[in-house]
Design a protein around this motif. Structure first.
Motif, PDB file in Angstrom:
ATOM      1  N   ILE A 126       0.883  -1.170   0.000  1.00 19.29           N
ATOM      2  CA  ILE A 126       0.000   0.000   0.000  1.00 19.29           C
ATOM      3  C   ILE A 126       0.920   1.220   0.000  1.00 19.29           C
ATOM      4  CG2 ILE A 126      -1.779   1.266   1.268  1.00 19.29           C
ATOM      5  CD1 ILE A 126      -2.472  -1.470   2.623  1.00 19.29           C
ATOM      6  N   VAL A 127       1.090   1.836  -1.157  1.00 23.05           N
ATOM      7  CA  VAL A 127       2.055   2.918  -1.308  1.00 23.05           C
ATOM      8  C   VAL A 127       1.369   4.257  -1.069  1.00 23.05           C
ATOM      9  CG1 VAL A 127       3.716   4.006  -2.870  1.00 23.05           C
ATOM     10  CG2 VAL A 127       3.352   1.524  -2.968  1.00 23.05           C
ATOM     11  N   MET A 128       1.921   5.032  -0.138  1.00 20.01           N
ATOM     12  CA  MET A 128       1.353   6.328   0.214  1.00 20.01           C
ATOM     13  C   MET A 128       2.440   7.397   0.200  1.00 20.01           C
ATOM     14  SD  MET A 128      -1.908   6.471   0.953  1.00 20.01           S
ATOM     15  CE  MET A 128      -2.437   5.332  -0.337  1.00 20.01           C
ATOM     16  N   PRO A 129       2.109   8.637  -0.190  1.00 19.95           N
ATOM     17  CA  PRO A 129       3.107   9.714  -0.190  1.00 19.95           C
ATOM     18  C   PRO A 129       3.500  10.146   1.220  1.00 19.95           C
ATOM     19  CG  PRO A 129       0.954  10.580  -0.766  1.00 19.95           C
ATOM     20  CD  PRO A 129       0.818   9.089  -0.728  1.00 19.95           C
ATOM     21  N   GLN A 130       2.621   9.906   2.187  1.00 25.94           N
ATOM     22  CA  GLN A 130       2.901  10.245   3.579  1.00 25.94           C
ATOM     23  C   GLN A 130       1.962   9.425   4.455  1.00 25.94           C
ATOM     24  OE1 GLN A 130       1.522  14.466   3.057  1.00 25.94           O
ATOM     25  NE2 GLN A 130       0.443  14.116   4.989  1.00 25.94           N
ATOM     26  N   SER A 131       2.286   9.343   5.723  1.00 28.39           N
ATOM     27  CA  SER A 131       1.398   8.647   6.659  1.00 28.39           C
ATOM     28  C   SER A 131       0.799   9.622   7.661  1.00 28.39           C
ATOM     29  CB  SER A 131       2.157   7.540   7.402  1.00 28.39           C
ATOM     30  OG  SER A 131       3.220   8.075   8.174  1.00 28.39           O
ATOM     31  N   GLU A 132       1.552  10.618   8.065  1.00 26.09           N
ATOM     32  CA  GLU A 132       1.073  11.578   9.055  1.00 26.09           C
ATOM     33  C   GLU A 132      -0.140  12.342   8.518  1.00 26.09           C
ATOM     34  OE1 GLU A 132       2.716  15.307  11.817  1.00 26.09           O
ATOM     35  OE2 GLU A 132       4.068  14.263  10.432  1.00 26.09           O
ATOM     36  N   GLY A 133      -1.213  12.294   9.265  1.00 24.57           N
ATOM     37  CA  GLY A 133      -2.428  13.006   8.889  1.00 24.57           C
ATOM     38  C   GLY A 133      -3.348  12.247   7.960  1.00 24.57           C
ATOM     39  N   PHE A 134      -2.840  11.181   7.351  1.00 26.33           N
ATOM     40  CA  PHE A 134      -3.662  10.421   6.410  1.00 26.33           C
ATOM     41  C   PHE A 134      -4.599   9.440   7.128  1.00 26.33           C
ATOM     42  CE2 PHE A 134      -1.852  10.479   1.828  1.00 26.33           C
ATOM     43  CZ  PHE A 134      -1.769  11.864   1.880  1.00 26.33           C
ATOM     44  N   GLY A 135      -4.184   8.931   8.283  1.00 23.24           N
ATOM     45  CA  GLY A 135      -5.017   7.961   8.992  1.00 23.24           C
ATOM     46  C   GLY A 135      -5.205   6.693   8.178  1.00 23.24           C
ATOM     47  N   ILE A 136      -4.097   6.056   7.786  1.00 23.88           N
ATOM     48  CA  ILE A 136      -4.159   4.878   6.904  1.00 23.88           C
ATOM     49  C   ILE A 136      -4.789   3.704   7.646  1.00 23.88           C
ATOM     50  CG2 ILE A 136      -2.821   3.282   5.486  1.00 23.88           C
ATOM     51  CD1 ILE A 136      -0.629   5.506   5.405  1.00 23.88           C
ATOM     52  N   ASP A 137      -5.814   3.142   7.049  1.00 23.32           N
ATOM     53  CA  ASP A 137      -6.565   2.057   7.683  1.00 23.32           C
ATOM     54  C   ASP A 137      -6.854   0.970   6.651  1.00 23.32           C
ATOM     55  OD1 ASP A 137      -7.930   0.627   9.610  1.00 23.32           O
ATOM     56  OD2 ASP A 137      -9.572   2.065   9.826  1.00 23.32           O
ATOM     57  N   PHE A 138      -6.957  -0.267   7.129  1.00 21.97           N
ATOM     58  CA  PHE A 138      -7.437  -1.356   6.282  1.00 21.97           C
ATOM     59  C   PHE A 138      -8.915  -1.574   6.587  1.00 21.97           C
ATOM     60  CE2 PHE A 138      -6.427  -3.562  10.219  1.00 21.97           C
ATOM     61  CZ  PHE A 138      -7.415  -4.542  10.325  1.00 21.97           C
ATOM     62  N   GLU A 139      -9.628  -2.168   5.662  1.00 24.14           N
ATOM     63  CA  GLU A 139     -11.007  -2.587   5.906  1.00 24.14           C
ATOM     64  C   GLU A 139     -11.194  -3.965   5.278  1.00 24.14           C
ATOM     65  OE1 GLU A 139     -14.398   0.194   5.837  1.00 24.14           O
ATOM     66  OE2 GLU A 139     -13.006   1.610   4.913  1.00 24.14           O
ATOM     67  N   ALA A 140     -11.392  -4.966   6.115  1.00 24.16           N
ATOM     68  CA  ALA A 140     -11.593  -6.332   5.642  1.00 24.16           C
ATOM     69  C   ALA A 140     -13.070  -6.535   5.315  1.00 24.16           C
ATOM     70  CB  ALA A 140     -11.135  -7.329   6.701  1.00 24.16           C
ATOM     71  N   GLU A 141     -13.334  -6.897   4.061  1.00 17.60           N
ATOM     72  CA  GLU A 141     -14.709  -7.024   3.591  1.00 17.60           C
ATOM     73  C   GLU A 141     -14.844  -8.215   2.647  1.00 17.60           C
ATOM     74  OE1 GLU A 141     -15.947  -3.443   1.664  1.00 17.60           O
ATOM     75  OE2 GLU A 141     -15.024  -2.117   3.160  1.00 17.60           O
ATOM     76  N   ILE A 142     -16.082  -8.496   2.285  1.00 16.43           N
ATOM     77  CA  ILE A 142     -16.399  -9.490   1.268  1.00 16.43           C
ATOM     78  C   ILE A 142     -16.974  -8.764   0.067  1.00 16.43           C
ATOM     79  CG2 ILE A 142     -17.826 -11.514   0.721  1.00 16.43           C
ATOM     80  CD1 ILE A 142     -17.761 -12.119   3.742  1.00 16.43           C
ATOM     81  N   THR A 143     -16.666  -9.267  -1.116  1.00 19.63           N
ATOM     82  CA  THR A 143     -17.135  -8.650  -2.357  1.00 19.63           C
ATOM     83  C   THR A 143     -17.730  -9.716  -3.264  1.00 19.63           C
ATOM     84  OG1 THR A 143     -15.389  -6.983  -2.252  1.00 19.63           O
ATOM     85  CG2 THR A 143     -16.425  -7.314  -4.375  1.00 19.63           C
TER      86      THR A 143
END
Length: 335
Positions: A126-143
């Motif tokens: 999961i590539v992000m330009p920054q982490s501070e302030g972004f609040g990076i979270d996963f969400e496990a779901e079914i599709t």
């Protein structure tokens, strides 16, 4: 049957996978890609099923199946719409910010249209330009993946249009969501690319676990090697997948290859908001939910969102402990 897409070009290469996820056989003679198979499902499905049975019975030796070589079953899709079928999750979100939840949330599903032009592979970072302030979270779901769905379909008939099922990590940037929603125009930057499980399966592969449009099995998430959640996906699901598909198709037809998500899988416990696994509960399918509970109970959250180097793994197992969809395994990295 079980299908996967190997990394190859933009849309990958379709393969049929056996039930133990150990062997595969090319499906190129039937359809080069999963989207091509879905576009003509009535014709391709029996042929793919025949390949699956031959692989299962040992009539075809096949090749070793390596999940690390997989892309998401659909590397890109015509449509990705994510619902919020677990109203317990929505209720907690609103309670944490002292907001009343409208009664309509129990009768009319929430749904947003996500970006579907570039999904992540299940083992991609999961590539992000920054982490501070972004609040990076996963969400496990079914599709679920549909064939062509007519506009105005009933919830009951919509179930017949569900052809495949898989898991998803619907990555969310919690720090960006409030500002976007305040504009009154919905998610965009706060919902980056999602990653889907290596394997998708036809509903019959789930046996008795697939009932009335719900998957009645625990969805297991690990965060940095520790069990984070194992809520049962069939419990506390207010809207089944037939209702979600019908909701999406209320004013428009859905094209073959449409993806409809369940939203974050969430269970209550003894009438309350649930407990962490290490406290005897079934845990959670996203970090935001435990932060909501911490806020409700303690006035502020204490569990941090994801940072660079953090790892999330999402998987579902059958009654015999066999992985059904393979594993989503991702690490947050800096761009």
């Amino acid at each position: 049957m079980r299908l996967a897409t190997l990394k190859h070009g933009r849309d990958g290469r379709l393969v049929v996978v056996n039930s133990t996820l150990s062997k595969m056989v090319s499906a190129s003679e039937v359809a080069p890609t999963l989207q091509a198979a879905l576009d003509n499902w009535n014709d391709t499905a029996p042929k793919l099923q025949a390949l699956y049975e031959q692989l299962e019975n040992g009539q075809i030796e096949g090749q070793d199946f390596d999940q690390t070589q997989c892309h998401s079953p659909l590397p890109r899709a015509y449509q990705w719409a994510d619902g919020s079928a677990y109203v317990n999750h929505v209720e907690l979100v609103r309670k944490a910010r002292n907001a009343e939840m409208p009664e309509s949330f129990w009768t009319d599903p929430l749904m947003y249209q996500g970006g579907s032009d570039a999904f992540l592979a299940p083992r991609d970072p999961i590539v992000m330009p920054q982490s501070e302030g972004f609040g990076i979270d996963f969400e496990a779901e079914i599709t679920v993946i549909t064939d062509d769905v007519p506009m105005g379909v009933s919830a009951e008939d919509a179930l017949k249009h569900i052809k495949l099922i898989m898991l998803v990590n619907d990555v969310s940037l919690r720090g960006l969501i409030p500002g976007e929603l305040a504009k009154g125009f919905g998610f965009f930057q706060s919902k980056p690319s999602s990653a889907f499980s290596p394997v998708c399966v036809t509903p019959d592969e789930l046996g008795d676990a697939w009932q009335q449009g719900k998957v009645h099995l625990p969805l297991v998430s690990h965060l940095n090697g520790e069990m984070f959640g194992k809520p049962d996906a069939g419990t506390d699901m207010t809207f089944h997948f037939g209702q979600l598909v019908a909701h999406a198709a209320r004013t428009r037809p859905l094209s073959a290859g449409t993806l409809i998500g369940s939203g974050t899988v969430s269970n209550k416990m003894d009438g309350g908001p649930g407990k962490p696994v290490n406290e005897g509960g079934v845990g959670y399918s996203c970090i935001a939910e435990i932060r909501m509970i911490e806020t409700i109970q303690n006035g502020k959250p204490s569990t941090p969102f994801m940072d660079f180097g953090d790892r999330v793994q999402i998987e579902m197992f059958d009654a015999n402990g066999q992985s059904i969809f393979g594993q989503i395994d991702q690490v947050v990295t800096k761009q």
